[in-house]
Structures are given as structure tokens and as C-alpha cells.
Design an enzyme around this catalytic site. Structure first.
Site, PDB file in Angstrom:
ATOM      1  N   MET A  48     -14.629  -4.864 -13.230  1.00 22.63           N
ATOM      2  CA  MET A  48     -15.574  -3.796 -13.004  1.00 22.63           C
ATOM      3  C   MET A  48     -14.944  -2.684 -13.872  1.00 22.63           C
ATOM      4  SD  MET A  48     -14.963  -2.738  -9.312  1.00 22.63           S
ATOM      5  CE  MET A  48     -15.831  -1.482  -9.588  1.00 22.63           C
TER       6      MET A  48
ATOM      7  N   THR B 102     -15.298   6.091  -6.877  1.00 25.70           N
ATOM      8  CA  THR B 102     -14.311   5.884  -6.790  1.00 25.70           C
ATOM      9  C   THR B 102     -13.536   5.117  -6.325  1.00 25.70           C
ATOM     10  OG1 THR B 102     -14.573   6.981  -4.891  1.00 25.70           O
ATOM     11  CG2 THR B 102     -14.439   8.643  -6.686  1.00 25.70           C
ATOM     12  N   GLY B 103     -14.310   4.102  -5.697  1.00 28.26           N
ATOM     13  CA  GLY B 103     -14.074   2.936  -5.239  1.00 28.26           C
ATOM     14  C   GLY B 103     -13.081   2.064  -5.718  1.00 28.26           C
ATOM     15  N   CYS B 104     -12.360   1.532  -5.439  1.00 30.96           N
ATOM     16  CA  CYS B 104     -11.697  -0.249  -5.819  1.00 30.96           C
ATOM     17  C   CYS B 104     -12.066  -1.070  -6.524  1.00 30.96           C
ATOM     18  CB  CYS B 104     -10.373   0.079  -5.422  1.00 30.96           C
ATOM     19  SG  CYS B 104      -8.880   0.958  -6.851  1.00 30.96           S
ATOM     20  N   ILE B 105     -13.217  -1.836  -5.077  1.00 34.64           N
ATOM     21  CA  ILE B 105     -13.584  -2.966  -4.851  1.00 34.64           C
ATOM     22  C   ILE B 105     -14.897  -3.395  -5.884  1.00 34.64           C
ATOM     23  CG2 ILE B 105     -14.074  -5.148  -3.125  1.00 34.64           C
ATOM     24  CD1 ILE B 105     -10.915  -3.728  -3.151  1.00 34.64           C
TER      25      ILE B 105
END
Lengths: 171, 105
Positions: A48, B102-105
Site C-alpha cells: 500500500m 488511516t487504516g492499516c489494511i
């Protein structure tokens, strides 16, 4: 936050910073749910951010890419002080399944996918997935035992070759 | 660096150029921001993702994770990485004029 690698183009808007880490190689050596997820989250997170990622599954970590095992990984309730239950209770029948169910519910709420889906996501995002030859031989497995996202079964030596200029993360 | 002028509009931005106020956004700004991130032309699939990012942000206060993005849009992960190379969620968020997810996945 430092501004060092913020490139400013003629318009005064900076570009998204590219991370200084360019490549990671993540080794997953454990076969419990709590042993596998951190490595997967780090691999997906790397992609990502535009970081190259290689995943190397070794020892019991192979369970996470073995077709008839990967949907049934469990949380370890024995020998895991962070569960905060007495060892004897942790060993009761059904305890591990119960803890696993709980953890899976929580993860779904946080948008963390089940192992099989996660492996698929990580593969599709451009990471390479390998199985460790020594462990594969030891467990008497073949390429057919693994999910299709597994690129190849490779030696440790080749893993190091692939990891040139990468940060190696052991989990 | 907290304000910038783009497509004849002054916008508030953070250090990486993410817009701080998504209501200042318009499609011309999106086109300019896309160019800055190396995407020369925004096609229909790009716009679909951009609109989805904005909708999710307006509803939930955070941009979607990559998993939610692929689920809600129906666009496979591989294609998301082709549309927005090197980090679809981040790049699409920037072009959509919302803060970095802000998410990690």
C-alpha cells in the site's frame, strides 16, 4: 515527519512522499492465527505504501498457504500469557476454537480479511509468495498442496538472493 | 506549507499535499492533483474510485481501506494498483481531495 524527500513541483503542492524503505522480505515461521497475521498485515501495508514485498513461509508458517489447512488456523490459548487465562483452562477442549471465533469476529469488524482472502489480496497487489524448501521437504509436501498464489518452493540461499537490498523481517 | 493554488483555487493542504478541507475540491483540482502524482489522464474507472473515496469519507470520516475499496467498487485489487500505481488508497485519496486514510489494511 521530515520534509527531506518532499519534492515540490512547479505548482506549490508536494507529492506523496515515497518511503525510504524500498523493499521488504517477510518471513512467516509460525502457524497460529496470531503468528501469521502480523506478517500478512506488514506485507499488505508495504504494498500500500509502494514498497516491494516478498513473503517467505517456513516451518509451521506453511500452514497459512497449505490449501487444506489455511482456513482452519487457530489462536494459541496454551503457552500464550497474553491470553490472560490460566494454562490449564487454555488447554480445555474448545478453548482454542472459542478464542479463534472471537478473534475472527473482531478482525472482520476491522476489515481484516480471512487468511485465504488476505493471501489473495497480497498476491494481487504485486507481492511474491514463496515456500521454504527445507520445511516443505520436512513436512513431505509438494507444490500441489499449496494455494495457487505460491510462486515457487525455494531454498534459503535463493531467498537471500531475492532479498538483495531488502529489509528482512522475521515473524 | 499549508495553502496552495491549484486550478485557480486556493486550497489548504498538509505536508504531502492532501487536502485538509474536502469541500474545497472540484474536478479540475482532481485532474491537476492526478498529474502531480503521475496520472496524466483520469478515465471513467478512476472517477468511479474517486467518487467512492469521497462518499466513504463523507459517511465515515475516513477514506476506505484497500479491502473496502475493492469490495465496494467491485474493481479487483490488481486493477486498483494499475489505476493508481504505488499505493491506490493513498493516491486515490489525495486526488479525491480527502485526508490520507488511516487504516492499516
Amino acid at each position: 515527519m521530515n520534509n527531506q524527500d518532499t519534492q515540490t513541483l512547479p505548482s506549490d503542492i508536494p507529492q506523496i512522499k515515497s518511503p525510504t524503505i524500498k523493499k521488504v522480505s517477510i518471513v512467516i515461521s509460525r502457524g497460529s492465527l496470531d503468528g501469521v497475521y502480523p506478517g500478512l498485515i506488514m506485507a499488505n501495508g508495504a504494498r500500500m505504501e509502494g514498497i516491494e514485498a516478498t513473503l517467505f513461509f517456513t516451518f509451521f508458517g506453511l500452514e497459512a498457504i497449505t490449501n487444506n489447512k489455511m482456513d482452519d488456523l487457530k489462536v494459541a490459548t496454551v503457552g500464550n500469557p497474553a491470553m490472560h487465562i490460566p494454562t490449564l483452562l487454555g488447554g480445555l477442549p474448545g478453548m482454542s476454537s472459542f478464542a479463534t471465533r472471537k478473534m475472527k469476529q473482531q478482525m472482520e469488524e476491522l476489515d481484516i480479511p480471512p487468511i485465504r482472502e488476505f493471501i489473495g489480496m497480497i498476491h494481487d497487489s504485486g507481492a511474491d509468495i514463496y515456500a521454504c524448501k527445507a520445511s516443505v521437504d520436512m513436512f513431505g509436501l509438494t507444490k500441489e498442496d499449496f494455494c495457487p498464489q505460491v510462486e515457487d518452493i525455494i531454498s534459503v540461499g535463493y531467498f537471500y538472493e531475492l532479498s538483495e537490498n531488502a529489509q528482512i523481517i522475521f515473524t | 506549507m499549508s495553502t496552495a493554488t491549484i486550478a485557480q483555487k486556493t486550497i489548504e493542504i498538509d505536508q504531502e499535499g492532501f487536502m485538509k478541507d474536502h469541500t474545497q475540491w472540484n474536478e479540475d483540482i482532481a485532474r491537476e492533483l492526478a498529474k502531480l502524482e503521475g496520472i496524466d489522464e483520469l478515465t471513467d474507472p478512476h472517477w468511479a474510485i474517486i467518487r467512492l473515496m469521497r462518499k466513504e469519507y463523507e459517511e465515515k470520516g475516513d477514506g476506505p481501506s484497500i479491502r473496502r475499496l475493492t469490495k465496494e467498487s467491485g474493481v479487483p485489487i490488481k486493477e486498483l494498483y494499475q489505476l493508481f500505481p504505488k499505493g491506490p488508497a493513498k493516491k486515490a485519496a489525495k486526488i479525491a481531495g480527502i485526508p490520507k486514510p488511516t487504516g492499516c489494511i
